[in-house]
Design a protein around this motif. Structure first.
Motif, short mmCIF file in Angstrom:
data_model
loop_
_atom_site.label_atom_id
_atom_site.label_comp_id
_atom_site.label_asym_id
_atom_site.label_seq_id
_atom_site.Cartn_x
_atom_site.Cartn_y
_atom_site.Cartn_z
N TYR A 304 50.98 4.89 42.15
CA TYR A 304 51.74 4.75 43.39
C TYR A 304 50.93 5.34 44.55
CZ TYR A 304 55.68 4.27 40.11
OH TYR A 304 56.50 3.88 39.08
N GLU A 305 51.20 4.85 45.73
CA GLU A 305 50.74 5.54 46.93
C GLU A 305 51.66 6.74 47.12
OE1 GLU A 305 50.55 2.83 50.20
OE2 GLU A 305 48.78 1.78 49.42
N MET A 306 51.09 7.92 47.02
CA MET A 306 51.89 9.14 46.92
C MET A 306 52.30 9.71 48.28
SD MET A 306 52.40 9.53 43.73
CE MET A 306 53.13 11.16 43.73
N GLY A 307 52.03 8.99 49.35
CA GLY A 307 52.53 9.40 50.65
C GLY A 307 51.99 10.74 51.10
N SER A 308 52.82 11.50 51.78
CA SER A 308 52.37 12.72 52.44
C SER A 308 52.01 13.84 51.49
CB SER A 308 53.44 13.21 53.42
OG SER A 308 53.60 12.27 54.48
N THR A 309 52.27 13.71 50.19
CA THR A 309 51.77 14.72 49.26
C THR A 309 50.25 14.80 49.33
OG1 THR A 309 51.70 13.12 47.44
CG2 THR A 309 53.71 14.42 47.68
N PHE A 310 49.59 13.67 49.73
CA PHE A 310 48.13 13.65 49.86
C PHE A 310 47.64 14.50 51.01
CE2 PHE A 310 47.12 11.18 46.42
CZ PHE A 310 45.86 10.61 46.46
N LYS A 311 48.52 14.86 51.94
CA LYS A 311 48.10 15.72 53.04
C LYS A 311 47.69 17.09 52.53
CE LYS A 311 50.93 13.23 56.38
NZ LYS A 311 52.20 13.17 57.13
N SER A 312 48.22 17.47 51.38
CA SER A 312 47.77 18.73 50.75
C SER A 312 46.27 18.67 50.49
CB SER A 312 48.51 18.94 49.42
OG SER A 312 49.89 18.95 49.59
N TYR A 361 55.18 19.81 59.90
CA TYR A 361 55.75 18.61 60.52
C TYR A 361 55.20 17.32 59.90
CZ TYR A 361 57.24 22.04 63.98
OH TYR A 361 57.80 23.14 64.61
N SER A 362 54.34 17.47 58.91
CA SER A 362 53.76 16.32 58.21
C SER A 362 53.15 15.33 59.21
CB SER A 362 54.82 15.62 57.36
OG SER A 362 54.24 14.78 56.40
N SER A 363 52.26 15.83 60.02
CA SER A 363 51.68 15.03 61.10
C SER A 363 50.60 14.09 60.57
CB SER A 363 51.09 15.95 62.17
OG SER A 363 50.35 15.21 63.12
N ASN A 364 50.83 12.80 60.70
CA ASN A 364 49.80 11.81 60.34
C ASN A 364 48.61 11.92 61.27
OD1 ASN A 364 51.54 10.81 58.37
ND2 ASN A 364 52.35 9.20 59.71
N ALA A 371 40.56 14.48 58.53
CA ALA A 371 39.74 13.59 57.70
C ALA A 371 38.54 13.09 58.48
CB ALA A 371 40.59 12.42 57.21
N ASP A 372 38.73 12.83 59.77
CA ASP A 372 37.63 12.35 60.60
C ASP A 372 36.56 13.43 60.77
OD1 ASP A 372 36.46 10.32 62.28
OD2 ASP A 372 37.02 11.58 63.99
N MET A 373 36.99 14.71 60.78
CA MET A 373 36.01 15.80 60.89
C MET A 373 35.10 15.83 59.66
SD MET A 373 38.44 18.93 62.21
CE MET A 373 39.58 18.76 63.58
N VAL A 374 35.65 15.57 58.48
CA VAL A 374 34.87 15.63 57.24
C VAL A 374 34.00 14.40 57.08
CG1 VAL A 374 35.02 15.76 54.72
CG2 VAL A 374 36.59 17.10 56.15
N GLY A 375 34.51 13.24 57.46
CA GLY A 375 33.73 12.01 57.33
C GLY A 375 34.14 11.20 56.11
N THR A 415 44.00 6.34 56.75
CA THR A 415 45.29 6.10 56.09
C THR A 415 45.39 6.86 54.75
OG1 THR A 415 44.42 4.08 55.07
CG2 THR A 415 45.59 3.86 57.17
N ILE A 416 44.26 6.95 54.05
CA ILE A 416 44.27 7.69 52.77
C ILE A 416 44.55 9.16 53.01
CG2 ILE A 416 42.80 8.45 50.86
CD1 ILE A 416 41.45 5.68 51.00
N SER A 417 44.18 9.68 54.17
CA SER A 417 44.40 11.10 54.46
C SER A 417 45.87 11.46 54.40
CB SER A 417 43.82 11.45 55.83
OG SER A 417 44.60 10.88 56.88
N PHE A 418 46.75 10.52 54.76
CA PHE A 418 48.18 10.81 54.66
C PHE A 418 48.87 9.96 53.58
CE2 PHE A 418 47.49 8.18 58.51
CZ PHE A 418 48.16 7.01 58.17
N GLY A 419 48.10 9.49 52.58
CA GLY A 419 48.70 8.96 51.37
C GLY A 419 48.92 7.48 51.28
#
Length: 585
Positions: A304-312, A361-364, A371-375, A415-419
């Motif tokens: 599944y696309e795990m959504g905002s859990t990926f923000k961790s 606040y689970s900010s996308n 994610a953009d900082m890391v590349g 998009t992957i950064s927030f799941g």
């Protein structure tokens, strides 16, 4: 003269024996001689009958004390051997063998197949008349008629006295807990061969090869001890089953993981099935669709696309790469427009956010900026390092392989950064989350008992100790101030991250159908367990909401409040907002 003497001798009542060495003779009457001969013959008969009866008695005693035969003398299928018992971590029985009998026939000895079918149908319900008749008329030496009869059915068939049919001892697998741990334990077929779960794992470890080589039998085998606690497993299954019904969802699931050893303490996915009847059919002969769906384990066998859990993982990546600190501030004041897409926050604050606020606040927008900082390349490598992009290694058969874009572009990384854009299994997500809060060690999950020493040999460091301490702080922060409040259990310091993802339907995101998840850890002052819950397409939730905070988080609260005492976690009261390092473990 001679004939006269012979006639006299015949009429005489005595005979003359030859003289002995001293010249003396003896006259013996014929009656005495005949009585002696009769006694001799009677003695011989008695001795003969005694020997025969002794041999028969000895043979009966031998049959009486010998073990019952386990195979038939007919040329029949492979001998059914014993399987080891399966027990939970405390020794509670999860699966065992039960002695049964199956009905077979020698069609060459069947006189009237129609009569046999009619008689058997009287005592065996749901007997297939056509198939049974076909087997009885096959002319072969061996045909199964009914596998695994009950004792009452066996007695009834015996009472029919049908020549040409008999019984063969067999083994039947019995699961005392029924559906409680069906996806973990799995099930076997009618020949006692593992088809799913840990039953199949046992066969893959060589049990099936030994059986095929004839090297197994009735000898009891050492029980296989799993990592799960059946008491906790029962709680988890009850919670997810109740949530699926209460929230009117398609499916639900949850898993509890020991963060230090990787042991799975409980894992449930509903709909599920009863392994004692894995192939139950409807009256019309079609496979019951609900039972067919119940075979599917959504925690380890589905992605599944795990959504905002990926923000961790995105925030952990930024912290570990030292692109941000907990005191950093990112701009989340305006949406991001990229490749024809606009990325917004759900209930955004439209201002600059600190890193804890991005998580709270689970900010996308804020997560995409990190994610953009890391590349792109660093982002992909970090998720691969956490095991989120490759098939998970564990004993459970049928583990699903994650999906990701063939070529990562900037929009994919954002998009992957927030799941969204990577689909992985919930169990993998829980394993990766455990590495974020246990000091930075990725420990492969296991369904078998494992010590901490064994786990250390298998683990590898994926993030710094300081990064792990920061992530424990963020989990605690969100548990107190963010979406994790719905999962908070007083005294157990629960922290975690929700994930509400639009579900993909026919290749497109559906705005009104969610896949919700919550990944949590407790107690956050010294984390011991990770708990992850999922709920697929809920139509309602707490206070009418459909997000993870209203569905998946309350599931976590119910699981922890009931299971924590059984897991030996003592409630601790006071401020959980402190930071800890690896030395605290």
């Amino acid at each position: 003269m001679i004939s006269f003497v012979v006639r006299l001798k015949r009429r005489a009542h005595f005979i003359v024996r030859r003289r002995d060495a001293e010249g003396r003779g003896e006259f013996i009457g014929t009656g005495v001689r005949r009585r002696r001969q009769a006694r001799q013959r009677l003695g011989i008969l008695i001795a003969g009958f005694s020997v025969v009866f002794f041999l028969i008695g000895a043979r009966l005693v031998q049959y009486g004390i010998a073990d019952p035969p386990t195979t038939s003398s007919l040329g029949s299928p492979t001998v059914v051997a014993s399987r080891p018992d399966i027990v939970d971590r405390n020794g509670a029985l999860l699966a065992t063998d039960v002695n049964m009998v199956s009905l077979y026939a020698d069609p060459r000895r069947i006189v009237d197949a129609d009569e046999v079918v009619e008689k058997l149908a009287q005592v065996i319900p749901n007997l297939d008349w056509g198939e049974t008749h076909k087997r009885l008329r096959s002319g072969t030496a061996f045909q199964w008629l009914k596998r695994q009869l009950t004792p009452r059915q066996q007695a009834a068939v015996l009472a029919l006295g049908i020549p040409g049919v008999g019984f063969r001892p067999e083994k039947r697998r019995f699961y005392p807990g029924g559906a409680t741990a069906s996806h973990i334990v799995g099930h076997v077929n009618v020949d006692n061969q593992g088809l799913a779960g840990m039953e199949r794992h046992l066969d893959q470890q060589g049990l099936s090869d030994l059986r095929a080589a004839g090297m197994t039998g009735d000898t009891p085998l050492e029980p296989v001890r799993l990592s799960i606690d059946i008491r906790v497993q029962n709680i988890v299954r009850e919670v997810v089953a109740t949530a699926m019904t209460t929230y009117k969802a398609e499916a639900a699931g949850a898993v509890i993981l020991d963060v230090d050893t990787g042991e799975v303490l409980a894992m449930a996915s509903v709909p599920d099935y009863d392994p004692n009847e894995p192939s139950r059919t409807l009256p019309d002969g079609n496979v019951d669709k609900e039972y067919e769906k119940g075979w599917f384990n959504r925690v380890s066998n589905a992605t599944y696309e795990m959504g905002s859990t990926f923000k961790s993982f995105t925030l952990a990546m930024g912290l570990d790469e030292e692109k941000i600190t907990l005191n950093s501030v990112v701009d989340a004041s305006r949406p991001i427009r990229m490749g024809g897409f606009t990325i917004r926050d759900f209930k955004g604050k439209n201002r600059a956010l600190t890193i804890p606020e991005v998580f709270q606040y689970s900010s996308n927008i804020g997560t995409a900026a990190i994610a953009d900082m890391v590349g792109i390349e660093g982002h992909q490598q970090f998720l691969a390092k956490l095991g989120l992009l490759s098939k998970m290694e564990t004993e459970m058969p049928g583990v699903a392989t994650p999906t990701q874009p063939r070529t990562w572009k900037k929009i994919n990384s954002v998009t992957i950064s927030f799941g969204h854009g990577v689909a992985t299994t919930p169990l993998q997500t829980a394993v990766a989350a455990a590495s974020l809060i246990n000091g930075g060690s990725l420990v492969p999950p296991t369904f078998l008992r494992r010590s901490r020493e064994q786990a250390k040999l298998l683990s590898r460091t994926v993030i710094k100790d300081k990064t792990s301490a920061d992530m424990r702080h963020l989990y605690t922060w969100n548990g107190l101030k963010g979406s994790g409040r719905s999962a908070q259990v007083e005294g157990f310091n629960v922290g975690g991250k929700t994930g509400t993802a639009d579900k993909v339907i026919n290749g497109r995101y559906a705005n009104d159908i969610n896949f919700n998840a919550f990944v949590a850890a407790f107690p956050m002052d010294r984390p011991k367990y990770v708990v992850l819950s999922i709920i697929d397409a809920p139509k309602t939730g707490e206070h009418g909401g459909r997000t993870a905070a209203s569905t998946a988080a309350p599931m976590i609260k119910s699981i922890i409040s009931r299971a924590a005492p059984l897991l030996g976690v003592q409630p601790r009261f006071g401020s959980p907002n402190a930071r800890y390092s690896l030395s605290d473990y």
